[in-house]
Design a protein around this motif. Structure first.
Motif, PDB file in Angstrom:
ATOM      1  N   GLY A   1      -5.920  17.257   3.787  1.00 18.16           N
ATOM      2  CA  GLY A   1      -6.445  15.908   3.607  1.00 18.16           C
ATOM      3  C   GLY A   1      -7.118  15.376   4.855  1.00 18.16           C
ATOM      4  O   GLY A   1      -8.194  14.772   4.797  1.00 18.16           O
ATOM      5  N   ILE A   2      -6.499  15.595   6.015  1.00 17.78           N
ATOM      6  CA  ILE A   2      -7.096  15.153   7.278  1.00 17.78           C
ATOM      7  C   ILE A   2      -8.360  15.951   7.573  1.00 17.78           C
ATOM      8  O   ILE A   2      -9.374  15.406   8.019  1.00 17.78           O
ATOM      9  CB  ILE A   2      -6.077  15.302   8.424  1.00 17.78           C
ATOM     10  N   ALA A   3      -8.331  17.249   7.307  1.00  9.95           N
ATOM     11  CA  ALA A   3      -9.489  18.101   7.581  1.00  9.95           C
ATOM     12  C   ALA A   3     -10.715  17.642   6.813  1.00  9.95           C
ATOM     13  O   ALA A   3     -11.848  17.709   7.314  1.00  9.95           O
ATOM     14  CB  ALA A   3      -9.159  19.551   7.241  1.00  9.95           C
ATOM     15  N   LEU A   4     -10.517  17.164   5.589  1.00  9.00           N
ATOM     16  CA  LEU A   4     -11.659  16.774   4.766  1.00  9.00           C
ATOM     17  C   LEU A   4     -12.274  15.450   5.196  1.00  9.00           C
ATOM     18  O   LEU A   4     -13.305  15.040   4.659  1.00  9.00           O
ATOM     19  CB  LEU A   4     -11.257  16.722   3.296  1.00  9.00           C
ATOM     20  N   SER A   5     -11.663  14.765   6.153  1.00  7.11           N
ATOM     21  CA  SER A   5     -12.323  13.600   6.750  1.00  7.11           C
ATOM     22  C   SER A   5     -13.443  14.037   7.687  1.00  7.11           C
ATOM     23  O   SER A   5     -14.283  13.223   8.075  1.00  7.11           O
ATOM     24  CB  SER A   5     -11.311  12.744   7.516  1.00  7.11           C
ATOM     25  N   ASP A   6     -13.445  15.332   8.033  1.00  4.44           N
ATOM     26  CA  ASP A   6     -14.516  15.939   8.824  1.00  4.44           C
ATOM     27  C   ASP A   6     -15.660  16.268   7.863  1.00  4.44           C
ATOM     28  O   ASP A   6     -15.525  17.099   6.968  1.00  4.44           O
ATOM     29  CB  ASP A   6     -13.989  17.206   9.501  1.00  4.44           C
ATOM     30  N   GLU A   7     -16.797  15.620   8.052  1.00  5.66           N
ATOM     31  CA  GLU A   7     -17.907  15.769   7.124  1.00  5.66           C
ATOM     32  C   GLU A   7     -18.370  17.213   6.998  1.00  5.66           C
ATOM     33  O   GLU A   7     -18.727  17.673   5.903  1.00  5.66           O
ATOM     34  CB  GLU A   7     -19.077  14.891   7.560  1.00  5.66           C
TER      35      GLU A   7
ATOM     36  N   ALA B   1       3.798  15.892  -3.493  1.00  5.46           N
ATOM     37  CA  ALA B   1       3.029  16.529  -4.564  1.00  5.46           C
ATOM     38  C   ALA B   1       1.806  15.711  -4.926  1.00  5.46           C
ATOM     39  O   ALA B   1       1.770  14.489  -4.742  1.00  5.46           O
ATOM     40  CB  ALA B   1       3.902  16.722  -5.800  1.00  5.46           C
ATOM     41  N   GLU B   2       0.805  16.415  -5.436  1.00  7.78           N
ATOM     42  CA  GLU B   2      -0.350  15.773  -6.047  1.00  7.78           C
ATOM     43  C   GLU B   2      -0.012  15.479  -7.510  1.00  7.78           C
ATOM     44  O   GLU B   2       1.033  15.868  -8.010  1.00  7.78           O
ATOM     45  CB  GLU B   2      -1.570  16.687  -5.948  1.00  7.78           C
ATOM     46  N   THR B   3      -0.917  14.801  -8.188  1.00  7.40           N
ATOM     47  CA  THR B   3      -0.551  14.235  -9.493  1.00  7.40           C
ATOM     48  C   THR B   3      -1.023  15.036 -10.697  1.00  7.40           C
ATOM     49  O   THR B   3      -0.797  14.612 -11.823  1.00  7.40           O
ATOM     50  CB  THR B   3      -1.122  12.809  -9.623  1.00  7.40           C
ATOM     51  N   ASP B   4      -1.698  16.163 -10.503  1.00 11.06           N
ATOM     52  CA  ASP B   4      -2.151  16.929 -11.671  1.00 11.06           C
ATOM     53  C   ASP B   4      -0.958  17.334 -12.517  1.00 11.06           C
ATOM     54  O   ASP B   4      -0.005  17.924 -12.027  1.00 11.06           O
ATOM     55  CB  ASP B   4      -2.910  18.178 -11.215  1.00 11.06           C
TER      56      ASP B   4
ATOM     57  N   ALA C   1     -12.238  21.898 -11.411  1.00 10.11           N
ATOM     58  CA  ALA C   1     -12.982  21.635 -10.177  1.00 10.11           C
ATOM     59  C   ALA C   1     -12.770  20.199  -9.709  1.00 10.11           C
ATOM     60  O   ALA C   1     -12.520  19.942  -8.522  1.00 10.11           O
ATOM     61  CB  ALA C   1     -14.470  21.909 -10.394  1.00 10.11           C
ATOM     62  N   LYS C   2     -12.866  19.252 -10.642  1.00 14.39           N
ATOM     63  CA  LYS C   2     -12.642  17.848 -10.279  1.00 14.39           C
ATOM     64  C   LYS C   2     -11.215  17.631  -9.794  1.00 14.39           C
ATOM     65  O   LYS C   2     -10.966  16.923  -8.810  1.00 14.39           O
ATOM     66  CB  LYS C   2     -12.923  16.948 -11.487  1.00 14.39           C
ATOM     67  N   SER C   3     -10.277  18.249 -10.498  1.00 16.30           N
ATOM     68  CA  SER C   3      -8.874  18.137 -10.115  1.00 16.30           C
ATOM     69  C   SER C   3      -8.654  18.687  -8.714  1.00 16.30           C
ATOM     70  O   SER C   3      -7.917  18.113  -7.910  1.00 16.30           O
ATOM     71  CB  SER C   3      -8.011  18.884 -11.130  1.00 16.30           C
ATOM     72  N   PHE C   4      -9.311  19.805  -8.414  1.00 19.81           N
ATOM     73  CA  PHE C   4      -9.167  20.423  -7.099  1.00 19.81           C
ATOM     74  C   PHE C   4      -9.698  19.499  -6.000  1.00 19.81           C
ATOM     75  O   PHE C   4      -9.042  19.294  -4.971  1.00 19.81           O
ATOM     76  CB  PHE C   4      -9.907  21.754  -7.069  1.00 19.81           C
ATOM     77  N   ILE C   5     -10.867  18.935  -6.213  1.00 17.96           N
ATOM     78  CA  ILE C   5     -11.455  18.045  -5.203  1.00 17.96           C
ATOM     79  C   ILE C   5     -10.561  16.831  -4.977  1.00 17.96           C
ATOM     80  O   ILE C   5     -10.272  16.455  -3.831  1.00 17.96           O
ATOM     81  CB  ILE C   5     -12.867  17.606  -5.638  1.00 17.96           C
ATOM     82  N   ASP C   6     -10.102  16.218  -6.067  1.00 16.34           N
ATOM     83  CA  ASP C   6      -9.232  15.042  -5.951  1.00 16.34           C
ATOM     84  C   ASP C   6      -7.950  15.374  -5.199  1.00 16.34           C
ATOM     85  O   ASP C   6      -7.484  14.588  -4.359  1.00 16.34           O
ATOM     86  CB  ASP C   6      -8.884  14.500  -7.335  1.00 16.34           C
TER      87      ASP C   6
ATOM     88  N   VAL D   1      -0.271  29.202 -15.125  1.00 21.03           N
ATOM     89  CA  VAL D   1      -1.209  28.771 -14.080  1.00 21.03           C
ATOM     90  C   VAL D   1      -0.822  27.356 -13.672  1.00 21.03           C
ATOM     91  O   VAL D   1      -0.795  26.439 -14.497  1.00 21.03           O
ATOM     92  CB  VAL D   1      -2.671  28.789 -14.573  1.00 21.03           C
ATOM     93  N   VAL D   2      -0.500  27.180 -12.393  1.00 22.23           N
ATOM     94  CA  VAL D   2      -0.091  25.882 -11.860  1.00 22.23           C
ATOM     95  C   VAL D   2      -1.328  25.089 -11.476  1.00 22.23           C
ATOM     96  O   VAL D   2      -2.247  25.609 -10.844  1.00 22.23           O
ATOM     97  CB  VAL D   2       0.828  26.068 -10.632  1.00 22.23           C
ATOM     98  N   ASN D   3      -1.335  23.815 -11.846  1.00 23.28           N
ATOM     99  CA  ASN D   3      -2.497  22.964 -11.605  1.00 23.28           C
ATOM    100  C   ASN D   3      -2.125  21.803 -10.679  1.00 23.28           C
ATOM    101  O   ASN D   3      -2.512  20.672 -10.907  1.00 23.28           O
ATOM    102  CB  ASN D   3      -3.012  22.430 -12.947  1.00 23.28           C
ATOM    103  N   ARG D   4      -1.341  22.103  -9.666  1.00 21.18           N
ATOM    104  CA  ARG D   4      -0.920  21.029  -8.759  1.00 21.18           C
ATOM    105  C   ARG D   4      -0.659  21.594  -7.363  1.00 21.18           C
ATOM    106  O   ARG D   4      -0.186  22.714  -7.223  1.00 21.18           O
ATOM    107  CB  ARG D   4       0.357  20.356  -9.273  1.00 21.18           C
ATOM    108  N   MET D   5      -0.989  20.813  -6.358  1.00 20.79           N
ATOM    109  CA  MET D   5      -0.652  21.185  -4.987  1.00 20.79           C
ATOM    110  C   MET D   5       0.654  20.500  -4.608  1.00 20.79           C
ATOM    111  O   MET D   5       0.825  19.301  -4.824  1.00 20.79           O
ATOM    112  CB  MET D   5      -1.763  20.769  -4.027  1.00 20.79           C
ATOM    113  N   VAL D   6       1.564  21.267  -4.039  1.00 19.35           N
ATOM    114  CA  VAL D   6       2.869  20.749  -3.659  1.00 19.35           C
ATOM    115  C   VAL D   6       3.209  21.262  -2.265  1.00 19.35           C
ATOM    116  O   VAL D   6       2.947  22.421  -1.943  1.00 19.35           O
ATOM    117  CB  VAL D   6       3.973  21.192  -4.643  1.00 19.35           C
TER     118      VAL D   6
END
Length: 715
Positions: free
Chosen positions: A547-553, A489-492, A585-590, A410-415
Motif C-alpha cells: 500500500g505504501i509502495a503504490l503511493s510512489d507514482e 485482511a482486504e475485503t474481497d 483485475a479491479k479487485s486486485f487494484i483495489d 482460488v482465493v480472492n483476498r489479500m491477508v
C-alpha cells in the motif's frame, strides 16, 4: 411461504421425540431401567415399539393389558423421566443431524412454526430449550393439553388453529405410525422421517413424503429455499450452530484470516458448531484458546470481525490432528507449497484414522485445497497417496482416496498475519489493563523491538500474560469482550471452489466453478504474478508494504502497465473469461492500493519459484512473446525478480542466468527466442554483476530497469 413440490406451505408443525430429537432409543433405555426397578421386569422392545406416538394415557392402557392392571405405570414413567432428564442435562439432547439447517431454512422462509408432541409440557420445554431450538417455534402443544392423544388428529388441529393456518397448508413432521395417522387425519401435508421403527405400508400410504433421515429431507428442501447471496463485509455470521465440525489444516494468514471467515458464514442459515485449526506456533495457539477467539481487521473500513467457536490445536500432536480429521465434515488445507511433502504424512494419518474409525463405512470428507497454485489438487493428491502407501496397502489407499471430495480453490483476498512481536504488544497492553484493575505490583517488562520472533525473555513473559489472564478471567468471559487482532485482511469476499462436493452447494461465500483451472490460471498470472513483480520493484526503494509502495507514482504506473499486459495475454487465451478477468483485475487494484498491512518482503519471497516454468511470471512472458502480444513490462518485472535474487538473497550472477535458461528450455518458445531473452536478461542484469561493480545503487537499478525500453522485435 414456500413452494414445496408444487404445494403452497405456510407453516410447519413438528413432532418432538424421534422426529427432531434422537430420544426414542434413550427413552427405551430409561423405561426399561425404571420398570426393572419398580416391578422387577423390563418392558419389552415389542411393547415399547407399540407405544411409539401414543399419548401417556394410551401407553398406560397398553401396559395394563400386557403387565396387569396393578402396574404402577405413572410411577414408572416418572422414574423414566428422571433418568432421561439426568442424561440430557449431563450430555445434552441428541438432535437429528440436519435439524438446525431445516429449522433455519423454514424460519427464514417466513413459515410459522409449532411443536405438537405427546410429551408433557415440563419435559417438552426443557428439551427444546436444552437443544437450543425453542426460539424457532411460535407455539407448543403438548400431550397433557389435549383430550385425545395420537393417532387422533386433535393435537395437530390445535397447533394449526393456534397458528391461525389452515391444516392443509402445513407441513406436519412425524416418525411413528400413530403420529402419521394423526397428521393425515388432520389434513396436513405429512412428512414421514424414519426413526427406530421401519415404516410399514400403512405409514407409507398415509405419508405424502418419506425420508430415511432429517438430512435427506434437508437435501430435498434445499431445492426450494434460495442460496443466500454473497455476504457484505458487515453482515453478521449466522447465530444458529449446525452439527458440522470443520477443520483448518494450517492456521496462517489465509487459513485464519480468510477461510475461517468463509466457514463462519457457511450457508447463511447456520454455521459450524466447532472450528478446529492447527499450527505449530504456540504463542498464537495459546492466545486464541485463552481469549476464546480472535479478530480480523479490515483497516480501510475500520471494522473488526470476530471469529469464535474455534479451537487451535498443536499441529505436531498427531492425536489431535487425527481427531480433527475424524470429527470434521470439511477440512481446508491452507499450507505453503514447501510444507506439502511433510504435511501430507499428517493428512494421510488423519484420513486413515477416519477410515478405521468409521469401520470402512462411506463417510466422505470434503477437502478444500487452498494452495494458490495451478495444479494444486494433483500435487496434493499425489503426496497424500504416497504417504498413505507407507502406512497401508494399495487397496485401502484407493478406497480412502476415492471416498472423499477433493476440491481445488482460488482465493480472492489479500491477508497479512501480524508478527509475533505485534501480538506480544497486544498481550502486554491487555495484561497491564487487567493488572491495573487488580491493583497488582508492576512487573519489569522488556522493551519490544521491531523484529518478528520473540527472544527468550519475551516468550516467557508472553506465557505469563496468557496463563494469568486465563486463570483470573476466563470463567467470567471477560476476555471474550477484548479483541485480539491476529490478521489484517482486504475485503474481497468470494472464494472460487471446484464444484466437486454436494456439501458446498449452498455455501454463501463460495462461487462454485466447473473449470477451476481457468480461474487458477487467471489468479496465478494476474494477481500473484503482478503482485510479486510490484513487490520486487518496491523492495529496491525500501518500501515496507504494498500500500505504501503504490503511493510512489513510478511503482504504481509500473504495476498498472504489467497488469495490462498480463490481461491482454489472458483475454487472448481465455476469451470466455473476460468478465472474470475484469472483476479480478479491479479487485486486485483495489486491494493493492489499501494494502498497508501487506509486507513487501512477504510478497517478494521465494522469487525462484515465482520465476519458474509454469508459474506466474514466466508463463505470462512466454505466452505474450510467442503470440506477438506486448511483453516489455512483464520482462522488466522478471528482470527485477532476478535482481532481487542477486542483491537481496546473495545468489551468483551465473546461477541466475543458468536458472532462467533452464526454465525457458521447458517452454514452447523457439530456441532462437530463448537465446534472445537470455541475452536481454544478461544485458539488463549486468549492473548487478559483482565482477563489474563493487556496489549497486538500488534506486539507480530500479530507474534503469523501469525506464529503459525493451524492443518488441527480436534483434
Amino acid at each position: 411461504m414456500i413452494k414445496f413440490h408444487e404445494n403452497n406451505i405456510h407453516a410447519a408443525i413438528f413432532d418432538m421425540d424421534g422426529t427432531m430429537f434422537d430420544t426414542e432409543r434413550l427413552r427405551f433405555q430409561t423405561l426399561k431401567q425404571a420398570s426393572l426397578e419398580l416391578i422387577g421386569v423390563e418392558f419389552t422392545d415389542a411393547y415399547l415399539l407399540s407405544c411409539l406416538g401414543l399419548s401417556a394415557r394410551s401407553a398406560e392402557k397398553l401396559a395394563n393389558q400386557q403387565y396387569g392392571q396393578e402396574v404402577p405405570y405413572a410411577e414408572i414413567r416418572k422414574r423414566a423421566d428422571q433418568l432421561e432428564l439426568e442424561h440430557v442435562r449431563k450430555y445434552g439432547v441428541p438432535i437429528k443431524f440436519g435439524l438446525m439447517q431445516v429449522l433455519e431454512r423454514l424460519r427464514k422462509s417466513n413459515l410459522k412454526m409449532a411443536v405438537a408432541t405427546s410429551s408433557r409440557r415440563e419435559i417438552a420445554e426443557e428439551y427444546l430449550i436444552n437443544a437450543n431450538v425453542y426460539k424457532f417455534f411460535d407455539i407448543i402443544v403438548c400431550g397433557d393439553e389435549v383430550d385425545n392423544g395420537k393417532p387422533h388428529p386433535e393435537i395437530f388441529l390445535k397447533a394449526a388453529e393456534q397458528l391461525n393456518i389452515d391444516p392443509t397448508l402445513c407441513l406436519m413432521f412425524e416418525d411413528s405410525e400413530n403420529g402419521v395417522m394423526s397428521a393425515f387425519e388432520a389434513g396436513g401435508l405429512t412428512v414421514l422421517l424414519q426413526d427406530i421403527k421401519e415404516p410399514n405400508s400403512t405409514m407409507l400410504e398415509k405419508a405424502n413424503f418419506f425420508y430415511e433421515s432429517m438430512h435427506d429431507f434437508l437435501e430435498d428442501l434445499n431445492q426450494f429455499t434460495p442460496k443466500l447471496k454473497m455476504p457484505a463485509l458487515f453482515d453478521s455470521f449466522p447465530q444458529t450452530l449446525n452439527q458440522h465440525v470443520v477443520g483448518i489444516h494450517g492456521f496462517g494468514a489465509i487459513g485464519g484470516g480468510y477461510i475461517a471467515q468463509v466457514l463462519s458464514h457457511w450457508d447463511g442459515y447456520t454455521r459450524p458448531k466447532q472450528i478446529y485449526a492447527s499450527t505449530r506456533n504456540s504463542l498464537y495457539r495459546n492466545s486464541v484458546n485463552t481469549f476464546g477467539g480472535y479478530s480480523i481487521r479490515y483497516g480501510q473500513h475500520s471494522h473488526n470481525e470476530r471469529i469464535d467457536n474455534i479451537t487451535v490445536i498443536d499441529a505436531s500432536n498427531i492425536e489431535m490432528m487425527q481427531h480433527m480429521y475424524i470429527e470434521s465434515s470439511l477440512i481446508a488445507l491452507c499450507l505453503p507449497e514447501k510444507a506439502i511433502e511433510q504435511e501430507a504424512k499428517t493428512i494421510a494419518q488423519g484420513l486413515y484414522a477416519r477410515y478405521i474409525h468409521f469401520e470402512e463405512q462411506l463417510n466422505p470428507l470434503t477437502v478444500l485445497i487452498v494452495l494458490n497454485k495451478v495444479g494444486a489438487k494433483s500435487l496434493i493428491e499425489q503426496q497424500i497417496c504416497s504417504a498413505l502407501h507407507e502406512i497401508t496397502d494399495a487397496k485401502t489407499v484407493n478406497i480412502i482416496m476415492s471416498q472423499h471430495y477433493f476440491c481445488d480453490t482460488v482465493v480472492n483476498r489479500m491477508v497479512a498475519k501480524i508478527t509475533d512481536q505485534k501480538l506480544f504488544r497486544q498481550l502486554k497492553i491487555k495484561y497491564n489493563i487487567f493488572r491495573h484493575v487488580q491493583d497488582e505490583h508492576d512487573l519489569d517488562v522488556t522493551d519490544v523491538d521491531e523484529g518478528t520472533r520473540l527472544n527468550a525473555e519475551q516468550e516467557q513473559l508472553a506465557t505469563q500474560y496468557i496463563d494469568d489472564l486465563y486463570e483470573k478471567f476466563k470463567s467470567a468471559h471477560i476476555l471474550q469482550n477484548l479483541e485480539l487482532i491476529l490478521f489484517h485482511a482486504e475485503t474481497d469476499m468470494p472464494l472460487y471452489v471446484e464444484n466437486n462436493s454436494p456439501l458446498l452447494e449452498k455455501m454463501r461465500q463460495m462461487i462454485l466453478v466447473e473449470e477451476i483451472e481457468e480461474i487458477q490460471l487467471i489468479k496465478n498470472r494476474m494477481w500473484n504474478g503482478v503482485h510479486a513483480m510490484t513487490a520486487w520493484a518496491a523492495s529496491f526503494r525500501q518500501y515496507e508494504t504494498i500500500g505504501i509502495a503504490l503511493s510512489d507514482e513510478q511503482i504504481s504506473k509500473f504495476m498498472l502497465a504489467v497488469l495490462h499486459e498480463v490481461k491482454v495475454g489472458l483475454k487472448d487465451l481465455l476469451p470466455h473469461r473476460k468478465e472474470n478477468l475484469e472483476l479480478l483485475a479491479k479487485s486486485f487494484i483495489d486491494s493493492c492500493e489499501t494494502a498497508y498491512k501487506d509486507p513487501c518482503d512477504r510478497v517478494a519471497r521465494d522469487p525462484y519459484r515465482k520465476l519458474g516454468f509454469g508459474e506466474r511470471v514466466l508463463s505470462s512472458l512466454a505466452y505474450n512473446f510467442q503470440r506477438g502480444k506486448p511483453y516489455q513490462e512483464i520482462f522488466k518485472g522478471l528482470v527485477l525478480g532476478y535482481a532481487y535474487v542477486i542483491l537481496k538473497q546473495n545468489q551468483r550472477f551465473e546461477d541466475v542466468i543458468r536458472h532462467f535458461a533452464q526454465q525457458l528450455s521447458q517452454t514452447e518458445l523457439e530456441l532462437e527466442d530463448q537465446l534472445y531473452l537470455q541475452e536481454e536478461l544478461k544485458r539488463r542484469l549486468k549492473i548487478c554483476d559483482p565482477k563489474l561493480s563493487e556496489s549497486v545503487d538500488q534506486h539507480v537499478l530500479l530507474e534503469k530497469i523501469l525506464n529503459e525500453k525493451i524492443e518488441v522485435e527480436k534483434t
